[in-house]
Design a protein around this motif. Structure first.
Motif, PDB file in Angstrom:
ATOM      1  N   SER A  14       0.841  -1.193   0.000  1.00 14.77           N
ATOM      2  CA  SER A  14       0.000   0.000   0.000  1.00 14.77           C
ATOM      3  C   SER A  14       0.877   1.244   0.000  1.00 14.77           C
ATOM      4  CB  SER A  14      -0.939   0.010   1.217  1.00 14.77           C
ATOM      5  OG  SER A  14      -0.207  -0.078   2.412  1.00 14.77           O
ATOM      6  N   THR A  15       0.301   2.345  -0.452  1.00 13.63           N
ATOM      7  CA  THR A  15       1.044   3.599  -0.528  1.00 13.63           C
ATOM      8  C   THR A  15       0.282   4.694   0.199  1.00 13.63           C
ATOM      9  OG1 THR A  15      -0.010   4.222  -2.606  1.00 13.63           O
ATOM     10  CG2 THR A  15       2.059   3.006  -2.761  1.00 13.63           C
ATOM     11  N   LEU A  38       4.982   7.224   1.323  1.00 14.52           N
ATOM     12  CA  LEU A  38       5.227   5.986   2.032  1.00 14.52           C
ATOM     13  C   LEU A  38       4.793   4.810   1.169  1.00 14.52           C
ATOM     14  CD1 LEU A  38       5.657   4.324   4.722  1.00 14.52           C
ATOM     15  CD2 LEU A  38       3.233   4.695   5.114  1.00 14.52           C
ATOM     16  N   ASN A  40       4.228   0.757   1.964  1.00 15.30           N
ATOM     17  CA  ASN A  40       4.167  -0.221   3.040  1.00 15.30           C
ATOM     18  C   ASN A  40       4.070  -1.626   2.435  1.00 15.30           C
ATOM     19  OD1 ASN A  40       3.749  -1.184   5.781  1.00 15.30           O
ATOM     20  ND2 ASN A  40       1.645  -1.576   5.130  1.00 15.30           N
ATOM     21  N   TYR A  41       4.951  -2.515   2.872  1.00 20.28           N
ATOM     22  CA  TYR A  41       4.944  -3.911   2.437  1.00 20.28           C
ATOM     23  C   TYR A  41       4.575  -4.779   3.635  1.00 20.28           C
ATOM     24  CZ  TYR A  41       7.771  -1.905  -1.290  1.00 20.28           C
ATOM     25  OH  TYR A  41       8.235  -1.124  -2.315  1.00 20.28           O
ATOM     26  N   GLU A  42       3.681  -5.730   3.441  1.00 18.51           N
ATOM     27  CA  GLU A  42       3.235  -6.592   4.535  1.00 18.51           C
ATOM     28  C   GLU A  42       3.107  -8.022   4.025  1.00 18.51           C
ATOM     29  OE1 GLU A  42      -0.688  -7.098   7.416  1.00 18.51           O
ATOM     30  OE2 GLU A  42      -0.516  -5.359   6.120  1.00 18.51           O
ATOM     31  N   PHE A  61       6.311  -6.449   8.507  1.00 20.23           N
ATOM     32  CA  PHE A  61       6.044  -5.176   7.856  1.00 20.23           C
ATOM     33  C   PHE A  61       7.347  -4.490   7.504  1.00 20.23           C
ATOM     34  CE2 PHE A  61       2.682  -6.024  10.869  1.00 20.23           C
ATOM     35  CZ  PHE A  61       1.539  -5.730  10.172  1.00 20.23           C
ATOM     36  N   TYR A  62       7.326  -3.745   6.408  1.00 20.55           N
ATOM     37  CA  TYR A  62       8.445  -2.880   6.048  1.00 20.55           C
ATOM     38  C   TYR A  62       7.854  -1.593   5.496  1.00 20.55           C
ATOM     39  CZ  TYR A  62      12.489  -0.920   3.742  1.00 20.55           C
ATOM     40  OH  TYR A  62      13.480  -0.069   3.351  1.00 20.55           O
ATOM     41  N   ASN A  63       8.232  -0.469   6.079  1.00 18.13           N
ATOM     42  CA  ASN A  63       7.781   0.849   5.632  1.00 18.13           C
ATOM     43  C   ASN A  63       8.932   1.593   4.992  1.00 18.13           C
ATOM     44  OD1 ASN A  63       5.100   0.690   6.637  1.00 18.13           O
ATOM     45  ND2 ASN A  63       5.903   0.994   8.688  1.00 18.13           N
ATOM     46  N   ASP A  64       8.734   2.043   3.758  1.00 22.55           N
ATOM     47  CA  ASP A  64       9.750   2.776   3.019  1.00 22.55           C
ATOM     48  C   ASP A  64       9.299   4.231   2.880  1.00 22.55           C
ATOM     49  OD1 ASP A  64      11.859   3.544   1.422  1.00 22.55           O
ATOM     50  OD2 ASP A  64      11.191   2.435  -0.345  1.00 22.55           O
TER      51      ASP A  64
END
Length: 65
Positions: A14-15, A38, A40-42, A61-64
């Motif tokens: 998601s962005t 942002l 977001n990878y889950e 989770f990983y937030n970029d």
């Protein structure tokens, strides 16, 4: 994805976006806040194991920013 009736494997990307603004405090001059984006990878898994005696729910989770 549901490999069997007692488990679920899922993923999501998601962005998000926050526009720039001014941060104000009553006793300080306003500061400009830059815009942010942002991604977001889950990735996760939910399941019942050991004949329903063990329930496992996990997620990564990983937030970029």
């Amino acid at each position: 994805h549901s490999p069997d009736e007692d488990s679920l494997v899922y993923g999501r990307i998601s962005t998000g976006y926050r526009a720039g603004s001014f941060q104000t405090k009553s006793d300080a001059p306003p500061k400009q806040v830059k815009e942010e984006t942002l991604v977001n990878y889950e990735l996760g898994m939910k399941g019942l194991f050991m004949d329903g005696r063990l329930r496992l729910t996990s997620g990564v989770f990983y937030n970029d920013f």
